[in-house]
Write a protein that holds these residues in place. Structure first.
Motif, PDB file in Angstrom:
ATOM      1  N   LEU A   1       0.864  -1.170   0.000  1.00  0.00           N
ATOM      2  CA  LEU A   1       0.000   0.000   0.000  1.00  0.00           C
ATOM      3  C   LEU A   1       0.902   1.222   0.000  1.00  0.00           C
ATOM      4  N   ILE A   2       0.715   2.120  -0.961  1.00  0.00           N
ATOM      5  CA  ILE A   2       1.479   3.364  -1.056  1.00  0.00           C
ATOM      6  C   ILE A   2       0.553   4.490  -0.610  1.00  0.00           C
ATOM      7  N   VAL A   3       1.000   5.278   0.371  1.00  0.00           N
ATOM      8  CA  VAL A   3       0.140   6.316   0.938  1.00  0.00           C
ATOM      9  C   VAL A   3       0.763   7.695   0.780  1.00  0.00           C
ATOM     10  N   SER A   4      -0.050   8.620   0.279  1.00  0.00           N
ATOM     11  CA  SER A   4       0.308  10.031   0.221  1.00  0.00           C
ATOM     12  C   SER A   4      -0.965  10.847   0.378  1.00  0.00           C
ATOM     13  N   GLY A   5      -0.912  11.858   1.214  1.00  0.00           N
ATOM     14  CA  GLY A   5      -2.039  12.760   1.375  1.00  0.00           C
ATOM     15  C   GLY A   5      -2.148  13.766   0.249  1.00  0.00           C
ATOM     16  N   ASP A   6      -1.180  13.783  -0.647  1.00  0.00           N
ATOM     17  CA  ASP A   6      -1.117  14.736  -1.751  1.00  0.00           C
ATOM     18  C   ASP A   6      -1.643  14.076  -3.032  1.00  0.00           C
TER      19      ASP A   6
ATOM     20  N   PRO B   1       2.088  -4.075 -11.717  1.00  0.00           N
ATOM     21  CA  PRO B   1       0.640  -3.918 -11.649  1.00  0.00           C
ATOM     22  C   PRO B   1       0.241  -3.128 -10.412  1.00  0.00           C
ATOM     23  N   HIS B   2      -0.602  -2.117 -10.631  1.00  0.00           N
ATOM     24  CA  HIS B   2      -1.013  -1.249  -9.533  1.00  0.00           C
ATOM     25  C   HIS B   2      -2.251  -0.464  -9.948  1.00  0.00           C
ATOM     26  N   ALA B   3      -2.826   0.234  -8.985  1.00  0.00           N
ATOM     27  CA  ALA B   3      -3.957   1.120  -9.263  1.00  0.00           C
ATOM     28  C   ALA B   3      -4.111   2.100  -8.116  1.00  0.00           C
ATOM     29  N   GLN B   4      -4.825   3.179  -8.391  1.00  0.00           N
ATOM     30  CA  GLN B   4      -5.225   4.080  -7.320  1.00  0.00           C
ATOM     31  C   GLN B   4      -6.499   3.516  -6.696  1.00  0.00           C
ATOM     32  N   ILE B   5      -6.632   3.708  -5.411  1.00  0.00           N
ATOM     33  CA  ILE B   5      -7.784   3.181  -4.693  1.00  0.00           C
ATOM     34  C   ILE B   5      -9.077   3.691  -5.334  1.00  0.00           C
ATOM     35  N   GLY B   6     -10.010   2.774  -5.511  1.00  0.00           N
ATOM     36  CA  GLY B   6     -11.304   3.116  -6.084  1.00  0.00           C
ATOM     37  C   GLY B   6     -11.360   3.091  -7.596  1.00  0.00           C
ATOM     38  N   ALA B   7     -10.236   2.886  -8.262  1.00  0.00           N
ATOM     39  CA  ALA B   7     -10.219   2.895  -9.732  1.00  0.00           C
ATOM     40  C   ALA B   7     -10.764   1.595 -10.321  1.00  0.00           C
ATOM     41  N   CYS B   8     -10.599   0.507  -9.616  1.00  0.00           N
ATOM     42  CA  CYS B   8     -11.091  -0.792 -10.062  1.00  0.00           C
ATOM     43  C   CYS B   8     -11.216  -1.687  -8.835  1.00  0.00           C
ATOM     44  N   ASP B   9     -11.108  -2.985  -8.992  1.00  0.00           N
ATOM     45  CA  ASP B   9     -11.237  -3.894  -7.853  1.00  0.00           C
ATOM     46  C   ASP B   9      -9.982  -3.803  -6.985  1.00  0.00           C
ATOM     47  N   ASP B  10     -10.058  -3.030  -5.914  1.00  0.00           N
ATOM     48  CA  ASP B  10      -8.910  -2.819  -5.034  1.00  0.00           C
ATOM     49  C   ASP B  10      -8.370  -4.110  -4.430  1.00  0.00           C
ATOM     50  N   THR B  11      -9.228  -5.092  -4.229  1.00  0.00           N
ATOM     51  CA  THR B  11      -8.816  -6.315  -3.539  1.00  0.00           C
ATOM     52  C   THR B  11      -7.825  -7.151  -4.340  1.00  0.00           C
ATOM     53  N   VAL B  12      -7.744  -6.948  -5.653  1.00  0.00           N
ATOM     54  CA  VAL B  12      -6.840  -7.757  -6.469  1.00  0.00           C
ATOM     55  C   VAL B  12      -5.518  -7.052  -6.775  1.00  0.00           C
TER      56      VAL B  12
ATOM     57  N   ILE C   1      -2.410   2.522  -4.445  1.00  0.00           N
ATOM     58  CA  ILE C   1      -2.044   3.890  -4.076  1.00  0.00           C
ATOM     59  C   ILE C   1      -3.265   4.540  -3.433  1.00  0.00           C
ATOM     60  N   ALA C   2      -3.080   5.092  -2.221  1.00  0.00           N
ATOM     61  CA  ALA C   2      -4.208   5.655  -1.491  1.00  0.00           C
ATOM     62  C   ALA C   2      -3.827   6.956  -0.793  1.00  0.00           C
ATOM     63  N   GLY C   3      -4.842   7.703  -0.418  1.00  0.00           N
ATOM     64  CA  GLY C   3      -4.641   8.962   0.278  1.00  0.00           C
ATOM     65  C   GLY C   3      -4.539   8.807   1.784  1.00  0.00           C
ATOM     66  N   ASP C   4      -4.919   7.634   2.281  1.00  0.00           N
ATOM     67  CA  ASP C   4      -4.795   7.352   3.709  1.00  0.00           C
ATOM     68  C   ASP C   4      -4.514   5.867   3.889  1.00  0.00           C
ATOM     69  N   VAL C   5      -4.366   5.462   5.112  1.00  0.00           N
ATOM     70  CA  VAL C   5      -4.019   4.071   5.405  1.00  0.00           C
ATOM     71  C   VAL C   5      -5.292   3.222   5.303  1.00  0.00           C
ATOM     72  N   ASN C   6      -5.496   2.676   4.105  1.00  0.00           N
ATOM     73  CA  ASN C   6      -6.652   1.845   3.805  1.00  0.00           C
ATOM     74  C   ASN C   6      -6.162   0.699   2.934  1.00  0.00           C
ATOM     75  N   ALA C   7      -5.833  -0.406   3.543  1.00  0.00           N
ATOM     76  CA  ALA C   7      -5.272  -1.555   2.815  1.00  0.00           C
ATOM     77  C   ALA C   7      -6.386  -2.396   2.203  1.00  0.00           C
TER      78      ALA C   7
ATOM     79  N   ASP D   1       1.298   7.095  -9.759  1.00  0.00           N
ATOM     80  CA  ASP D   1       0.520   6.190 -10.605  1.00  0.00           C
ATOM     81  C   ASP D   1       1.125   6.136 -12.010  1.00  0.00           C
ATOM     82  N   ARG D   2       1.397   7.304 -12.591  1.00  0.00           N
ATOM     83  CA  ARG D   2       2.016   7.368 -13.926  1.00  0.00           C
ATOM     84  C   ARG D   2       3.419   6.754 -13.911  1.00  0.00           C
ATOM     85  N   LEU D   3       4.179   7.089 -12.896  1.00  0.00           N
ATOM     86  CA  LEU D   3       5.554   6.612 -12.787  1.00  0.00           C
ATOM     87  C   LEU D   3       5.635   5.084 -12.772  1.00  0.00           C
ATOM     88  N   LEU D   4       4.773   4.435 -12.019  1.00  0.00           N
ATOM     89  CA  LEU D   4       4.856   2.981 -11.881  1.00  0.00           C
ATOM     90  C   LEU D   4       4.548   2.232 -13.178  1.00  0.00           C
TER      91      LEU D   4
END
Length: 146
Positions: free
Chosen positions: A32-37, A58-69, A74-80, A45-48
């Motif tokens: 889980l990658i966390v940044s408040g910015d 393989p990665h995604a920002q939280i809420g973009a697709c099925d987070d569980t897979v 990448i998230a704005g807070d600690v939400n694994a 997201d672009r860099l990876l």
């Protein structure tokens, strides 16, 4: 619980984070990658997708697709939501919620050094927390300093 402090002096986050993320994923773990910015999250997201010509992380920002897979989320807070046991705090801010993970990577630069020192000291007083401090030598290689 292990916390690795990465003091970014020579190598920027854009080079250090993909290396850590690759190692975590190669070990079979999730990150889980966390940044408040929000801008930093978008940039990461672009860099990876493109940090090397032959890279695929393989990665995604939280809420973009099925987070569980997602192996890397990448998230704005600690939400694994991806059930990660490793966390990378990339905006220079320590969050105590990271202690709920098996391993935390705390990246910080000179602007966040005072806060990082406070986190280092505070974590030293906690039972069951192993701290490691990584700094870069003149050639940009990471060396464990504490």
């Amino acid at each position: 619980m292990q916390v690795d402090f990465y003091h970014l002096t020579v190598t920027p986050l854009a080079r250090a984070l993909p290396q850590i993320a690759e190692k975590v994923v190669a070990s079979g773990a999730r990150l889980l990658i966390v940044s408040g910015d929000a801008e930093q999250r978008t940039a990461i997201d672009r860099l990876l997708w493109s940090y090397t010509p032959d890279s695929f992380l393989p990665h995604a920002q939280i809420g973009a697709c099925d987070d569980t897979v997602q192996l890397v989320l990448i998230a704005g807070d600690v939400n694994a939501a991806n059930r990660a046991r490793h966390i990378a705090l990339i905006d220079g801010l320590w969050r105590d919620e990271a202690l709920d993970f098996d391993r935390a990577f705390h990246f910080f630069d000179e602007e966040a050094i005072r806060a990082a020192r406070g986190a280092w000291k505070g974590l030293g007083e906690r039972e069951g927390v192993e701290r490691r401090y990584w700094k870069q030598n003149d050639a940009g290689r990471w060396e464990q300093a504490a």
